[in-house]
Design an enzyme around this catalytic site. Structure first.
Site, PDB file in Angstrom:
ATOM      1  N   SER A  56       0.848  -1.198   0.000  1.00  0.00           N
ATOM      2  CA  SER A  56       0.000   0.000   0.000  1.00  0.00           C
ATOM      3  C   SER A  56       0.883   1.248   0.000  1.00  0.00           C
ATOM      4  O   SER A  56       2.106   1.176   0.099  1.00  0.00           O
ATOM      5  CB  SER A  56      -0.906   0.009   1.242  1.00  0.00           C
TER       6      SER A  56
ATOM      7  N   SER B 140       1.004   3.608   2.306  1.00  0.00           N
ATOM      8  CA  SER B 140       1.087   4.241   3.626  1.00  0.00           C
ATOM      9  C   SER B 140       2.483   4.727   3.976  1.00  0.00           C
ATOM     10  O   SER B 140       2.652   5.525   4.895  1.00  0.00           O
ATOM     11  CB  SER B 140       0.607   3.265   4.711  1.00  0.00           C
TER      12      SER B 140
ATOM     13  N   LYS C 135       5.914   0.078   9.162  1.00  0.00           N
ATOM     14  CA  LYS C 135       5.750   1.486   9.557  1.00  0.00           C
ATOM     15  C   LYS C 135       7.081   1.981  10.121  1.00  0.00           C
ATOM     16  O   LYS C 135       8.047   1.243  10.229  1.00  0.00           O
ATOM     17  CB  LYS C 135       4.664   1.637  10.632  1.00  0.00           C
TER      18      LYS C 135
ATOM     19  N   SER D  17      -2.500   6.517   6.411  1.00  0.00           N
ATOM     20  CA  SER D  17      -1.844   5.406   7.076  1.00  0.00           C
ATOM     21  C   SER D  17      -2.634   4.991   8.313  1.00  0.00           C
ATOM     22  O   SER D  17      -2.875   5.800   9.209  1.00  0.00           O
ATOM     23  CB  SER D  17      -0.413   5.794   7.487  1.00  0.00           C
TER      24      SER D  17
END
Length: 322
Positions: free
Chosen positions: A127, A129, A184, A287
């Protein structure tokens, strides 16, 4: 053995197929571990049982054939078929298909298992994010020994590595669904007071240094976003902001230690519990991260992401990143 091996291979194929269609939640680490054990058992059996039996049968065949030829020669008859002897001997020594698909694959599976479990694990960015640091389609490597080696499947730490730091990009098991891997950036370590208010990040009351950069064009959204250079110690990286997105957090779940967080129209402030980390995506307004589903336990961290080894849509993406 052919029937047993067929059933074992069918079980592996069935598991992978059910995982692929979404019927079950697969566990690749467990699957790879079982494949290593099963093929390893076959490899040992091949080396110490099946191969010696085939070799004995081949030698017995060669010996009996040689004796028969010697008898024919003594009778004045010239025997033919020397090439047939070698061909038949090779056939007797050849692995059957069920050993070729088990014992024959063991060395490759073992190398993959050791590399993936203790050194590096590949991961695909699914993705946006982490824009602008990581793009959709980036194939990255995750360092699995920086934070200490862990036993595969059991996830028990066996060596003491360094502690995860603010600014590290980490792959971890998503707390609400541990079979899913997320990626992340760590912005808060145990004991930190992290605040993201009015789209400004502060840690322990100190604003994280940021510098405005040229706008970033995100190809997925086909639009420009505000871009800033953010700094944690010696670590610098870029982040995105969407001026049209609200500052407040919508849809935060009821996660563990939620009482450590305070939500307002300006954003969220959290005190990171011991043994946990606060993570955010670099694409701050696109996100789902610790602001929504909570903290990442230290035991969930798989490793530190550090290198893009391939992006089939853009070879220029290959290289290290912060």
């Amino acid at each position: 053995m052919q029937v047993l091996t067929s059933l074992i291979l069918a079980a592996f194929v069935g598991y992978i197929g059910a995982w692929y269609v979404g019927a079950i939640e697969g566990n690749f680490a467990l699957l790879l571990f079982l494949a290593t054990v099963v093929t390893g058992v076959y490899w040992v059996a091949e080396r110490f049982y099946f191969l010696p039996r085939r070799s004995k049968a081949a030698e017995a065949f060669a010996s009996s054939t040689t004796q028969r030829r010697e008898e024919l020669e003594r009778m004045g008859i010239r025997p033919d078929g020397a090439d047939d002897l070698q061909e038949t001997r090779q056939k007797l020594l050849m692995q059957p298909w069920w050993l070729d698909w088990t014992a024959g694959l063991f060395p490759v599976i073992l190398v993959v298992f050791l590399l993936r479990s203790f050194l590096f694990e590949p991961f695909k960015i699914p993705s946006g994010s982490m824009y602008p640091t990581l793009w959709v389609g980036d194939l990255i490597l995750v360092n699995k020994f920086t934070y200490g080696l862990r036993l595969p499947v059991l996830n028990t730490r066996v060596t003491q590595g360094k502690a995860p730091q603010r600014g590290d990009v980490v792959v971890f098991r998503y707390p609400p669904q541990p079979n899913v891997d997320y990626i992340k950036r760590i912005v808060g370590v145990p004991g930190d007071k992290v605040a993201y208010l009015n789209k400004r990040l502060t840690v322990n009351g100190q604003p994280v240094p940021t510098t405005a950069m040229t706008d970033f064009f995100e190809e997925d959204a086909m639009r420009y976003f505000k871009q800033f250079k953010e700094k944690f110690g010696d670590n610098t990286h870029n982040v995105l902001n969407n001026n049209d997105a609200p500052a407040f957090i919508q849809g935060a779940s009821n996660f563990q230690y939620r009482d450590k967080c305070t939500y307002s129209v300006e954003g969220v402030t959290c005190t990171v519990p011991e043994g946990n980390f606060f993570v955010m995506g670099d694409n701050r307004d696109n996100s789902l991260d610790s602001r929504y589903w909570g903290f990442v336990p230290e035991g969930n961290i798989v490793g530190r992401a550090f290198f893009i080894w391939m992006n089939f849509g853009n070879f220029k993406r290959i290289g290290a990143f912060n």
